[in-house]
Design a protein around this motif. Sequence first.
Motif, PDB file in Angstrom:
ATOM      1  N   VAL A 285       0.649  -1.256   0.094  1.00 38.46           N
ATOM      2  CA  VAL A 285      -0.015   0.122  -0.067  1.00 38.46           C
ATOM      3  C   VAL A 285       0.792   1.265   0.079  1.00 38.46           C
ATOM      4  O   VAL A 285       2.090   1.227   0.637  1.00 38.46           O
ATOM      5  CB  VAL A 285      -0.791   0.007   1.381  1.00 38.46           C
ATOM      6  CG1 VAL A 285      -0.175   0.126   2.725  1.00 38.46           C
ATOM      7  CG2 VAL A 285      -1.935   1.276   0.882  1.00 38.46           C
ATOM      8  N   THR A 286       0.457   2.324  -0.503  1.00 37.61           N
ATOM      9  CA  THR A 286       0.982   3.576  -0.587  1.00 37.61           C
ATOM     10  C   THR A 286      -0.220   4.470  -0.030  1.00 37.61           C
ATOM     11  O   THR A 286      -1.407   4.400  -0.261  1.00 37.61           O
ATOM     12  CB  THR A 286       1.198   4.139  -2.073  1.00 37.61           C
ATOM     13  OG1 THR A 286       1.973   3.494  -2.646  1.00 37.61           O
ATOM     14  CG2 THR A 286       1.687   5.605  -1.802  1.00 37.61           C
ATOM     15  N   VAL A 287       0.547   5.210   1.069  1.00 31.79           N
ATOM     16  CA  VAL A 287      -0.527   6.092   2.021  1.00 31.79           C
ATOM     17  C   VAL A 287       0.264   7.565   1.716  1.00 31.79           C
ATOM     18  O   VAL A 287       1.348   7.770   2.203  1.00 31.79           O
ATOM     19  CB  VAL A 287      -0.580   5.634   3.537  1.00 31.79           C
ATOM     20  CG1 VAL A 287      -1.371   6.843   4.261  1.00 31.79           C
ATOM     21  CG2 VAL A 287      -1.461   4.414   3.644  1.00 31.79           C
ATOM     22  N   SER A 305       3.056   8.462   8.494  1.00 29.98           N
ATOM     23  CA  SER A 305       2.545   9.891   7.431  1.00 29.98           C
ATOM     24  C   SER A 305       3.048   9.440   6.203  1.00 29.98           C
ATOM     25  O   SER A 305       2.475  10.044   5.080  1.00 29.98           O
ATOM     26  CB  SER A 305       3.424  10.915   8.034  1.00 29.98           C
ATOM     27  OG  SER A 305       4.840  10.605   7.967  1.00 29.98           O
ATOM     28  N   HIS A 306       3.493   8.217   5.667  1.00 27.31           N
ATOM     29  CA  HIS A 306       3.972   8.241   4.218  1.00 27.31           C
ATOM     30  C   HIS A 306       4.350   6.845   4.304  1.00 27.31           C
ATOM     31  O   HIS A 306       5.560   6.521   4.038  1.00 27.31           O
ATOM     32  CB  HIS A 306       5.234   9.042   3.712  1.00 27.31           C
ATOM     33  CG  HIS A 306       6.301   8.887   4.744  1.00 27.31           C
ATOM     34  ND1 HIS A 306       7.000   8.136   4.928  1.00 27.31           N
ATOM     35  CD2 HIS A 306       6.820  10.140   5.669  1.00 27.31           C
ATOM     36  CE1 HIS A 306       8.257   8.562   5.743  1.00 27.31           C
ATOM     37  NE2 HIS A 306       7.868   9.932   6.022  1.00 27.31           N
ATOM     38  N   ALA A 307       3.331   5.864   4.129  1.00 24.47           N
ATOM     39  CA  ALA A 307       3.814   4.388   3.761  1.00 24.47           C
ATOM     40  C   ALA A 307       3.904   4.375   2.267  1.00 24.47           C
ATOM     41  O   ALA A 307       3.231   4.853   1.477  1.00 24.47           O
ATOM     42  CB  ALA A 307       2.825   3.713   4.391  1.00 24.47           C
ATOM     43  N   VAL A 308       5.060   3.639   1.921  1.00 21.00           N
ATOM     44  CA  VAL A 308       5.560   3.424   0.367  1.00 21.00           C
ATOM     45  C   VAL A 308       5.648   1.972   0.160  1.00 21.00           C
ATOM     46  O   VAL A 308       6.131   1.170   0.989  1.00 21.00           O
ATOM     47  CB  VAL A 308       6.744   4.330  -0.057  1.00 21.00           C
ATOM     48  CG1 VAL A 308       6.433   5.756   0.424  1.00 21.00           C
ATOM     49  CG2 VAL A 308       8.028   3.785   0.707  1.00 21.00           C
ATOM     50  N   VAL A 309       5.569   1.614  -0.946  1.00 23.80           N
ATOM     51  CA  VAL A 309       5.728   0.353  -1.340  1.00 23.80           C
ATOM     52  C   VAL A 309       7.257   0.086  -1.301  1.00 23.80           C
ATOM     53  O   VAL A 309       8.050   0.815  -1.610  1.00 23.80           O
ATOM     54  CB  VAL A 309       5.235  -0.166  -2.719  1.00 23.80           C
ATOM     55  CG1 VAL A 309       3.521  -0.048  -2.804  1.00 23.80           C
ATOM     56  CG2 VAL A 309       5.685   1.018  -3.856  1.00 23.80           C
ATOM     57  N   PRO A 310       7.667  -1.049  -1.208  1.00 22.77           N
ATOM     58  CA  PRO A 310       9.144  -1.345  -0.777  1.00 22.77           C
ATOM     59  C   PRO A 310      10.280  -1.392  -1.986  1.00 22.77           C
ATOM     60  O   PRO A 310      11.320  -1.582  -1.501  1.00 22.77           O
ATOM     61  CB  PRO A 310       9.038  -2.775  -0.141  1.00 22.77           C
ATOM     62  CG  PRO A 310       7.808  -3.470  -0.443  1.00 22.77           C
ATOM     63  CD  PRO A 310       7.049  -2.406  -0.916  1.00 22.77           C
ATOM     64  N   PHE A 311       9.704  -1.162  -2.914  1.00 22.78           N
ATOM     65  CA  PHE A 311      10.556  -1.427  -4.350  1.00 22.78           C
ATOM     66  C   PHE A 311      11.825  -0.671  -4.396  1.00 22.78           C
ATOM     67  O   PHE A 311      12.633  -0.899  -4.856  1.00 22.78           O
ATOM     68  CB  PHE A 311       9.714  -1.485  -5.616  1.00 22.78           C
ATOM     69  CG  PHE A 311       8.668  -2.498  -5.425  1.00 22.78           C
ATOM     70  CD1 PHE A 311       8.770  -3.954  -5.254  1.00 22.78           C
ATOM     71  CD2 PHE A 311       7.325  -1.670  -5.084  1.00 22.78           C
ATOM     72  CE1 PHE A 311       7.796  -4.648  -5.081  1.00 22.78           C
ATOM     73  CE2 PHE A 311       6.472  -2.865  -5.171  1.00 22.78           C
ATOM     74  CZ  PHE A 311       6.673  -4.142  -5.038  1.00 22.78           C
ATOM     75  N   TYR A 312      11.883   0.564  -3.599  1.00 15.52           N
ATOM     76  CA  TYR A 312      13.104   1.392  -3.714  1.00 15.52           C
ATOM     77  C   TYR A 312      13.952   1.010  -2.487  1.00 15.52           C
ATOM     78  O   TYR A 312      15.162   1.550  -2.263  1.00 15.52           O
ATOM     79  CB  TYR A 312      13.044   2.749  -3.959  1.00 15.52           C
ATOM     80  CG  TYR A 312      13.759   3.463  -4.921  1.00 15.52           C
ATOM     81  CD1 TYR A 312      15.312   3.479  -4.879  1.00 15.52           C
ATOM     82  CD2 TYR A 312      12.998   4.112  -6.037  1.00 15.52           C
ATOM     83  CE1 TYR A 312      15.958   3.985  -5.802  1.00 15.52           C
ATOM     84  CE2 TYR A 312      13.939   4.340  -6.966  1.00 15.52           C
ATOM     85  CZ  TYR A 312      15.261   4.593  -6.801  1.00 15.52           C
ATOM     86  OH  TYR A 312      16.004   5.167  -7.836  1.00 15.52           O
ATOM     87  N   GLY A 313      13.476   0.134  -1.467  1.00 13.35           N
ATOM     88  CA  GLY A 313      14.261  -0.016  -0.215  1.00 13.35           C
ATOM     89  C   GLY A 313      14.373   1.207   0.410  1.00 13.35           C
ATOM     90  O   GLY A 313      15.453   1.389   1.124  1.00 13.35           O
ATOM     91  N   LEU A 359       8.711   7.138  -6.665  1.00 16.40           N
ATOM     92  CA  LEU A 359       9.973   6.581  -7.329  1.00 16.40           C
ATOM     93  C   LEU A 359       9.896   5.144  -6.926  1.00 16.40           C
ATOM     94  O   LEU A 359      10.212   4.261  -7.591  1.00 16.40           O
ATOM     95  CB  LEU A 359      10.942   7.193  -6.711  1.00 16.40           C
ATOM     96  CG  LEU A 359      11.470   8.583  -7.174  1.00 16.40           C
ATOM     97  CD1 LEU A 359      12.430   9.269  -6.095  1.00 16.40           C
ATOM     98  CD2 LEU A 359      12.175   8.461  -8.594  1.00 16.40           C
ATOM     99  N   ALA A 360       9.194   4.678  -5.672  1.00 17.42           N
ATOM    100  CA  ALA A 360       9.032   3.266  -5.274  1.00 17.42           C
ATOM    101  C   ALA A 360       8.092   2.332  -6.224  1.00 17.42           C
ATOM    102  O   ALA A 360       8.478   1.465  -6.690  1.00 17.42           O
ATOM    103  CB  ALA A 360       8.591   3.307  -3.939  1.00 17.42           C
ATOM    104  N   VAL A 361       7.161   3.179  -6.861  1.00 18.20           N
ATOM    105  CA  VAL A 361       6.118   2.216  -7.754  1.00 18.20           C
ATOM    106  C   VAL A 361       7.188   2.183  -8.874  1.00 18.20           C
ATOM    107  O   VAL A 361       7.113   1.167  -9.605  1.00 18.20           O
ATOM    108  CB  VAL A 361       5.075   3.016  -7.963  1.00 18.20           C
ATOM    109  CG1 VAL A 361       4.127   2.430  -8.978  1.00 18.20           C
ATOM    110  CG2 VAL A 361       4.067   3.145  -6.501  1.00 18.20           C
TER     111      VAL A 361
END
Length: 459
Positions: A285-287, A305-313, A359-361
Amino acid sequence: MTERKNIAIMGAGLVGSLLSLYLAKHGHKIDLYERRSDLRVSTIDGGRSINLALSDRGWRALKGIGIEEEVRKVAIPMYGRIMHDEQGKLTHQPYGKEGQAIYSVSRGGLNTALMNLSESNSDITYHFNRQAIDVNLRENEVQLRNITTGETETIKPDLLFGADGAYSAVRGAMQKTERFDYQQSYLEYGYKELTIPATADGGWAIEKNALHIWPRGNYMMIALPNPDGSFTCTLFFPYEGEHSFAAIKNEEDLLAFFNRVFPDAVPLMPELAQEYFENPVGALVTVKCFPWSYEGKSLLIGDASHAVVPFYGQGMNAGFEDITVLDQMLENFEGDNWEELFHAFEHRRKPNADAIADLAVLNFEEMRDKVADPRFLLRKKIENKISGQYPEKWIPLYTMVTFTDLPYSYALETGQKQDKIMKKVMKHIQSIEDYDRPEVQQLLEKQLVQKEKLKPYRG
Ligand SMILES: Cc1cc2nc3c(=O)[nH]c(=O)nc-3n(C[C@H](O)[C@H](O)[C@H](O)COP(=O)(O)OP(=O)(O)OC[C@H]3O[C@@H](n4cnc5c(N)ncnc54)[C@H](O)[C@@H]3O)c2cc1C
Ligand SMILES: NC(=O)C1=CN([C@@H]2O[C@H](COP(=O)(O)OP(=O)(O)OC[C@H]3O[C@@H](n4cnc5c(N)ncnc54)[C@H](OP(=O)(O)O)[C@@H]3O)[C@@H](O)[C@H]2O)C=CC1
Ligand SMILES: Nc1ccccc1C(=O)C[C@H](N)C(=O)O
């Protein structure tokens, strides 16, 4: 000098634990409330994000509280990607210049190190098995449920920090306030963690100092090394469709599929079937939300405050950078206007949080698909040549994100401009030797020197 405050932090994960140390350094008294039990004395659930890639932004924050060297001793450098194709053939791609690496660290190990350091500080107290179940932002009161006894208690700190992760309860309360922007989006992919155990002599079954990728177009598996010789593999896979979690119903389906698409990995995964059917599928999820604070009394930080998908580490690294930035602001903070401080903080961090989310997406597509394309790898080599020739003008996007503290928003914007130039350059390139062709050199001279398409960061 600012007045000493009683501060409550919800969530003693990576960000909450590190934050406590920084706030104590500024003279405050901290209580941390964590829903889970103390991970140092209990076993945590298996099958969930065992290790993480730590890079420069994270290291900077660890250095600031003197724990960098201790963590480095158990961190494994990964100097680049190693791609595994369907025949088991390997291709390498370095992350940066020689010696530059991202580091695989154990989530539990890092959290433990931070907890041990903060618990020895008399201004910091941990309260485990305490779940925030109701947050009254106006009164700054939090109702906590003691998970062990079932009892509830209410606390009323001077300041409240929500470091309670992607599904934050503090953010949940903010969502009910006026003009709070909130956006969440789930990928149609989930993730499942699997293991490549250590070899019989305790070594690593595949190259230790790399992040391994099995890119398969629409999905991928990755593996990060652990100090005990094992690798934690993560399968990023659609929930539905021809190749998906839904399509794998039993051991036969699983082995037929894995043997076909990951043939070199299967012999290294003796517990594959058991782990596959026992371990959960995690959502991605992205929040995005705003503001991150309420009336100078509470502030969200990290994944809350900012959940990002893990793909950029970069999720943890971004959360740690939040703390570095807050620390810098607290250094210059006088008086008691926390509302102003929180506003300045959220305005400074929000564009960067949005940028790393995007960027992560984008990096997911690169990892699962593009890295399998020889043209893409050639393009990366050409880009390294450009960066070597014009070091003042061209820092590759991956380097900006991973090995500098340039704002993520600047990195995203500059990366888009670089992408346009690369597309033009690659029209003239069939092999690495073509880099020296006059038309390529003229094009670069025109774009980078005459037109100055890429502006250095000026703060
Ligand atoms: C598969 C995967 C791989 C990842 N890999 C990387 C990586 O390589 N590099 C990287 O930088 N980032 C990575 N991330 C992201 C990283 O895990 C997060 O960004 C990071 O954990 C955020 O830390 P946090 O402290 O903000 O939140 P969390 O680590 O989630 O900590 C929040 C804490 O709050 C507690 N909590 C939650 N609700 C409550 C409540 N109501 N009351 C009390 N306590 C509560 C939770 O139990 C938890 O301990 C990855 C994430 C995933 C899912
Ligand atoms: N951005 C992303 O895509 C993801 C980020 N993460 C981050 O990774 C870190 C650690 O992950 P990990 O410890 O594995 O966390 P988990 O995935 O185990 O989630 C922690 C808790 O959050 C609650 N939760 C999970 N999914 C949902 C949901 N869809 N809606 C509401 N609550 C949910 C669950 O609580 P309960 O048991 O009470 O239902 C769960 O136990 C966290 O920072 C998390 O923020 C984790 C997964 C994905
Ligand atoms: N830690 C991760 C977890 C999940 C997915 C990717 C990563 C990465 O670190 C990818 C790395 N930055 C890469 O670009 O190759």
